[in-house]
Every structure is written in C-alpha cells, then in structure tokens.
Design a protein around this motif. Structure first.
Motif, PDB file in Angstrom:
ATOM      1  N   ALA A 301       0.849  -1.211   0.000  1.00 41.17           N
ATOM      2  CA  ALA A 301       0.000   0.000   0.000  1.00 41.17           C
ATOM      3  C   ALA A 301       0.877   1.251   0.000  1.00 41.17           C
ATOM      4  O   ALA A 301       0.576   2.241  -0.687  1.00 41.17           O
ATOM      5  CB  ALA A 301      -0.909  -0.015   1.231  1.00 41.17           C
ATOM      6  N   PHE A 302       1.977   1.199   0.767  1.00 48.67           N
ATOM      7  CA  PHE A 302       2.880   2.359   0.832  1.00 48.67           C
ATOM      8  C   PHE A 302       3.483   2.651  -0.545  1.00 48.67           C
ATOM      9  O   PHE A 302       3.464   3.789  -1.020  1.00 48.67           O
ATOM     10  CB  PHE A 302       3.982   2.095   1.871  1.00 48.67           C
ATOM     11  CG  PHE A 302       5.024   3.174   1.922  1.00 48.67           C
ATOM     12  CD1 PHE A 302       4.806   4.336   2.655  1.00 48.67           C
ATOM     13  CD2 PHE A 302       6.227   3.035   1.233  1.00 48.67           C
ATOM     14  CE1 PHE A 302       5.768   5.346   2.697  1.00 48.67           C
ATOM     15  CE2 PHE A 302       7.196   4.036   1.275  1.00 48.67           C
ATOM     16  CZ  PHE A 302       6.962   5.193   1.996  1.00 48.67           C
ATOM     17  N   LEU A 303       3.997   1.603  -1.187  1.00 44.02           N
ATOM     18  CA  LEU A 303       4.655   1.811  -2.490  1.00 44.02           C
ATOM     19  C   LEU A 303       3.652   2.313  -3.543  1.00 44.02           C
ATOM     20  O   LEU A 303       3.979   3.178  -4.357  1.00 44.02           O
ATOM     21  CB  LEU A 303       5.322   0.518  -2.965  1.00 44.02           C
ATOM     22  CG  LEU A 303       6.593   0.133  -2.201  1.00 44.02           C
ATOM     23  CD1 LEU A 303       7.052  -1.274  -2.599  1.00 44.02           C
ATOM     24  CD2 LEU A 303       7.719   1.137  -2.430  1.00 44.02           C
ATOM     25  N   LYS A 304       2.438   1.780  -3.467  1.00 41.81           N
ATOM     26  CA  LYS A 304       1.410   2.198  -4.435  1.00 41.81           C
ATOM     27  C   LYS A 304       1.091   3.685  -4.254  1.00 41.81           C
ATOM     28  O   LYS A 304       1.051   4.457  -5.209  1.00 41.81           O
ATOM     29  CB  LYS A 304       0.148   1.338  -4.214  1.00 41.81           C
ATOM     30  CG  LYS A 304      -1.007   1.663  -5.119  1.00 41.81           C
ATOM     31  CD  LYS A 304      -2.086   0.584  -4.996  1.00 41.81           C
ATOM     32  CE  LYS A 304      -3.312   0.901  -5.838  1.00 41.81           C
ATOM     33  NZ  LYS A 304      -4.156   1.966  -5.274  1.00 41.81           N
ATOM     34  N   ARG A 305       0.907   4.073  -3.011  1.00 38.57           N
ATOM     35  CA  ARG A 305       0.544   5.470  -2.736  1.00 38.57           C
ATOM     36  C   ARG A 305       1.713   6.419  -3.034  1.00 38.57           C
ATOM     37  O   ARG A 305       1.509   7.530  -3.543  1.00 38.57           O
ATOM     38  CB  ARG A 305       0.102   5.588  -1.267  1.00 38.57           C
ATOM     39  CG  ARG A 305      -0.653   6.831  -0.939  1.00 38.57           C
ATOM     40  CD  ARG A 305      -1.954   6.993  -1.728  1.00 38.57           C
ATOM     41  NE  ARG A 305      -2.447   8.371  -1.608  1.00 38.57           N
ATOM     42  CZ  ARG A 305      -2.734   9.175  -2.628  1.00 38.57           C
ATOM     43  NH1 ARG A 305      -2.635   8.756  -3.866  1.00 38.57           N
ATOM     44  NH2 ARG A 305      -3.161  10.405  -2.423  1.00 38.57           N
ATOM     45  N   MET A 306       2.941   5.978  -2.747  1.00 35.38           N
ATOM     46  CA  MET A 306       4.121   6.805  -3.068  1.00 35.38           C
ATOM     47  C   MET A 306       4.151   7.086  -4.571  1.00 35.38           C
ATOM     48  O   MET A 306       4.376   8.216  -4.995  1.00 35.38           O
ATOM     49  CB  MET A 306       5.421   6.076  -2.686  1.00 35.38           C
ATOM     50  CG  MET A 306       5.931   6.260  -1.287  1.00 35.38           C
ATOM     51  SD  MET A 306       6.239   7.930  -0.713  1.00 35.38           S
ATOM     52  CE  MET A 306       7.264   8.585  -1.982  1.00 35.38           C
ATOM     53  N   ALA A 307       3.921   6.032  -5.356  1.00 33.67           N
ATOM     54  CA  ALA A 307       3.976   6.196  -6.820  1.00 33.67           C
ATOM     55  C   ALA A 307       2.895   7.172  -7.289  1.00 33.67           C
ATOM     56  O   ALA A 307       3.155   8.040  -8.129  1.00 33.67           O
ATOM     57  CB  ALA A 307       3.810   4.836  -7.494  1.00 33.67           C
ATOM     58  N   GLU A 308       1.692   7.029  -6.723  1.00 34.38           N
ATOM     59  CA  GLU A 308       0.606   7.946  -7.117  1.00 34.38           C
ATOM     60  C   GLU A 308       0.968   9.383  -6.772  1.00 34.38           C
ATOM     61  O   GLU A 308       0.769  10.306  -7.564  1.00 34.38           O
ATOM     62  CB  GLU A 308      -0.703   7.565  -6.395  1.00 34.38           C
ATOM     63  CG  GLU A 308      -1.326   6.289  -6.929  1.00 34.38           C
ATOM     64  CD  GLU A 308      -2.399   5.713  -5.985  1.00 34.38           C
ATOM     65  OE1 GLU A 308      -2.942   4.644  -6.328  1.00 34.38           O
ATOM     66  OE2 GLU A 308      -2.673   6.325  -4.919  1.00 34.38           O
TER      67      GLU A 308
END
Ligand code: NDP
Length: 486
Positions: A301-308
């Motif tokens: 979830a962290f990596l997904k949100r960082m990318a967004e």
C-alpha cells in the motif's frame, strides 16, 4: 522577469564588494538550463589575508557593543531579508536550481528567522552568580571566541550563511564565510544586507573559493573557530586541521537517516513525511530519511501510494511557481546519483519508480524509489544526496531499531505510528540528534539541529548554538582573607 543574478564582485570584505581577477575563475551554472549565469573568482592569498584582517580588526569593537545593540543589527537585517524575499528567493533558485515554490518559503525566510532569533537572544547572553562559603562568590562571563570561519555546502546557501553568521555575530564574534564554489551568490547578498542593517565593516565577510581556500582559512592562526556544513570526508579533514591549533568546531555533516513506518501509521501522513524526507530540494538535504523502513504489512500500500503521489510532482522550470521538483544542483552531482542508481540495480534492489535522467537541458533526474533494499546494499549504507529513496522491510520493533542504528551516521531519524508510547520508545532508542514523530524534516530555529556519531559535532540553532560561538569564563572573588598553608 527574474532578477539579474550577477554579483557586484566576487568577495565582500570590510563592508564592501571586492574583486581580484587574479583568482581562478569559478563559473556559476544555472542548474535548470546549464547556462553560465555569472562568474566569480576564487580568493587569492591576498584576498584571504584582507578578509581575515578585516574580521580580526572589527571584532573587539563589535564585541564591545551591548548585546542589544548587536541584536538590533541582526533584527534589522531580518526585516530587510523579509522585505526582499522574492529577489533573494530568485537568487537562491539561480544559485541552486531549487524551485521558487520552495525558495519563496524556506530559504531567505529561515535565514531571516535565524537573524531575528539570535538578534533577540543577543541581549540576554549574561553570566551567572555562584555563591560560595563566607560570602565569596564566582561570576561567569560569556566571551566571544574571536574570528569564526563558516564553510558552506551548496544545498541551502542563504540559510547556511545565516545559521552560522547569526549566532556568531550575536555572541560578539566576526565571521569570514566561504560558500560552496557551486553556489557562490547568496552569501554575498547576506553580507550586503548586514551592512545595510548597520553591521560595521569587517563584521561579516564573504570570500569565494574551493576547498583550498577553506583549508587556508581553517589553518590560519587568526581564526578561533570553524563551522562547516558539508560531507563527512570534508568534516574529518577540517576537524583534524582545526584540532592542530585547538580551534573550536561545529560540524554539520551528512547522514543516512532512518524513517520507520509502522503498520498502524496514518498512511497518507507517512507518505507525505517520506516525500518531505526524500524528494524536497530534489533530495539534496542532509537530514533526509533515506532508509525508509516500512512494516511488511503495509509495504504494498505504501509503495502504491508513493507512486501515485510522485506522479503528481511537477517537474520543470524552477522559476515557475507551479514547479515542485527541480533539477539537481550540478551535472557532477547528478552523475554521482546516477552511479548509485546503477549500484542499486546491480546489487538486486527493485527499481519501483523513476531511475532515469530526464532528457533535455539542465540536471534533471526522475524521483526514484528502490524497494526490497537490504541493509548491506550500498544504497542503504552510503549517503546519495539526491532523490533516491530506499525502502526496507521490517516486522519487529526491536529488529528495526537495531537496523536503524547500524550506521556510522546519526543526524536524523523519524517514526510514524499512532501508538503514542511506541512513538516515544522508538525515537528515544534511535541514535540521532534531530528526530521526528509523525512528521519529517522540519527545522525551526528555536530547536537544536545537528548530528551524533559520524554526522557531526555541536548543534546549530536554538540556545544550544550560543555554546558553539562563545565560551564561559569563571572569576572567583574572595571576600575574606586568603588562607595559605605556610
Ligand atoms: P563538501 O564537504 O564537499 O564541502 C563543504 C564545504 O567545505 C564547501 O564549501 C567546500 O568547498 C569546503 N571544503 C572542501 N574541502 C575542504 C577542506 N579541505 N578544508 C576546508 N574546506 C573545505 O560538501 P558539499 O558542498 O558537497 O555538500 C554536500 C554535503 O553536505 C553532503 O554530504 C551533506 O550531507 C552535507 N550537508 C550537511 C548538512 C548538515 O547540516 N548536517 C546540511 C547540508 C549538507 P568547495 O565545495 O567549494 O570545494
């Protein structure tokens, strides 16, 4: 139209601009375009001598003013800086390439905060009365050190010159400041503004040059103290050179700081903290939390949100206030960062975002995230000083604290969790001088700033900085006859 960045002359000595074209030319390159926007000359031995003499000759009279009088000059300089914030911010952008969106709010403003804060403290720098038996007593006085040398890094040229200059001057010292050769422009403006605010000639001087000028200043017997913001290798050289003459030092050096994100953290805040701690100023911040330990349960979830969130970065012309991510300060620094990105790939980390140069003029590079980073990888051990985040997994609190502390550095550390007791327990165990709970990278002038272990010696900002720019003298006063054994 932004301002013309060309300085009046290369150096500022004894209250005026001074040129000596015999010194090696230093081109000032605008990081956003690669164009040469100005040129200064490195200080010759004559210029160094003039600056040190000016600072030495001005010091006694400056120290003889009351603290309130010295403080008034600093506070006036703060007002001038605030009034000229746009011009100074544009100059900072020319010097560093950092976007105006940052420089308008962070650079001249934090420099003005330092001038105002230490200006306010100057009148309150008093000694102590220490009673002794029989009516005897000891009193203490706070004495300035003399001529202080400031050596600056290139990431915050206006701020660094005032974080050093303001407490030094408040205590009654004078200063010779050498900016980084990469960013020579901003400190000259600080010197000019201090003169306009009433600082007597010689109180704050600026000379340009590379490491050799810094080394000449550091070893000169007229100098009582050296304050460096720079890398650990430079810090070791300057510290040992200063030690040979028992000079005082402040060392604000590099870091590889841990940012620990537990699975109960507010994810959006944690992502914001990680952005501030890795990508602000294109990652060129010493206190950055570049080892981001993310609990396994929230890693995806962290990596997904960082990318967004990184997709929302506006990369472009730093003079456009919509731009939120600028170029790196120099082509050389970008090369160093690209080398680390290659190393990360070679050593088996997963490139999760970015990683490439942005083609075209200027030193642009994509914000970059590596996932699956392990503690032994080069990108987890060495300071990169660019927009490269290393994400490391963890599961247990004890384990993550031990891994966070397994580094030669100790500048900063952060924790994101909603568990109040865990937040305080973990941050207390992190060996670092400047720490954060549920935020990252704020540096108010009222709070001490600096590192433990290899990240430095001494603290900047706050009342702590006074100890770095003055020394205490104790006087025992007898009110009775002197008793001697024979
Ligand atoms: P450097 O260590 O290369 O240089 C710092 C300053 O010291 C420059 O003005 C440099 O001159 C000068 N210098 C170099 N060699 C000597 C010497 N032998 N004697 C005296 N002076 C010398 O750092 P950078 O400018 O590359 O800045 C990046 C580094 O600064 C990073 O490692 C970063 O972590 C650290 N930093 C630390 C901060 C903190 O507060 N802890 C804040 C910001 C940055 P020149 O470069 O002109 O040759």
């Amino acid at each position: 139209m932004p301002i013309d960045p060309k300085p009046t002359a290369s150096h500022y000595i004894n209250g005026e601009y001074v040129e000596d074209t015999a010194g090696t030319p230093i081109d000032v390159i605008y990081a956003a375009t690669g164009e040469k926007i100005a040129q200064v000359h490195s200080a010759t031995p004559e210029i160094i001598d003039r600056a040190l003499n000016a600072a030495r000759d001005a010091q006694a009279a400056w120290a003889a003013l009351t603290g309130t009088e010295r403080g008034r000059v600093l506070r006036r300089a703060a007002d001038i800086m605030r009034a000229r914030n746009r011009e100074l911010s544009e100059l900072e952008t020319y010097d560093t390439g950092k976007p105006l969106q940052e420089t308008l709010y962070v650079d001249a403003t934090s420099a003005a905060d330092a001038l105002e804060y230490f200006g306010g403290l100057a009148g309150a720098l008093t000694g102590e009365y220490i009673p002794q038996p029989g009516g005897d007593f000891v009193y203490t006085m706070r004495k300035p050190l003399g001529v202080c040398v400031g050596l600056g890094a290139w990431n915050y040229p206006t701020q660094i010159s005032c974080w050093k200059g303001a407490p030094a001057l408040a205590c009654g010292n004078t200063m010779v400041f050498k900016p980084s050769e990469t960013t020579p422009l901003c400190a000259l403006k600080v010197a000019e503004i201090l003169t306009e605010a009433g600082a007597p000639p010689g109180v704050y001087n600026v000379v340009q040059g590379l490491g050799d000028v810094g080394a000449a200043l550091t070893t000169d017997p007229r100098v009582a103290k050296v304050s460096l913001t720079g890398s650990v290798p430079t810090g070791k050289k300057v510290y040992s050179a200063a030690a040979a003459q028992m000079k005082h030092v402040t060392m604000e050096l590099g870091g590889k700081s841990p940012l620990i994100i537990f699975d109960d953290a507010d994810l959006e805040n944690a992502v914001s903290g990680a952005i501030l701690g890795n990508f602000y100023s294109t990652g060129q911040v010493c206190s950055n939390g570049t080892r981001v330990f993310v609990h396994k349960a929230i890693k995806a979830a962290f990596l997904k949100r960082m990318a967004e969130r990184l997709d929302g970065a506006v990369i472009g012309d730093p003079m456009d206030e919509a731009t939120s991510f600028g170029p790196m300060v120099s082509a050389a620094q970008r090369e160093i960062v690209l080398g680390y990105i290659e190393k990360g790939k070679e050593e088996g980390a997963t490139l999760a975002y970015g990683g490439a140069v942005i083609e075209g003029p200027g030193n642009y590079i994509q914000p970059t995230i590596f996932a699956d980073v392990t503690d032994d990888m080069t990108i987890a051990r060495e300071e990169i000083f660019g927009p490269v985040m290393a994400v490391l997994d963890f599961e247990e609190e004890d384990e993550v604290i031990a891994r966070a502390n397994d580094t030669e550095f100790g500048l900063s550390g952060g924790v994101f969790t909603q568990d109040l007791t865990r937040a305080h327990r973990v941050i207390a165990a992190v060996d670092a001088g400047t720490c954060y709970i549920n935020t990252y990278n704020l540096a108010p002038v009222e709070a001490p700033f600096g590192g433990m272990k290899g990240s430095g010696v001494g603290r900047e900002n706050s009342k702590e900085a006074i100890n770095s720019y003055s020394e205490v003298k104790a006087v025992y006063v007898a009110m009775n006859d002197v008793e001697a054994p024979f």
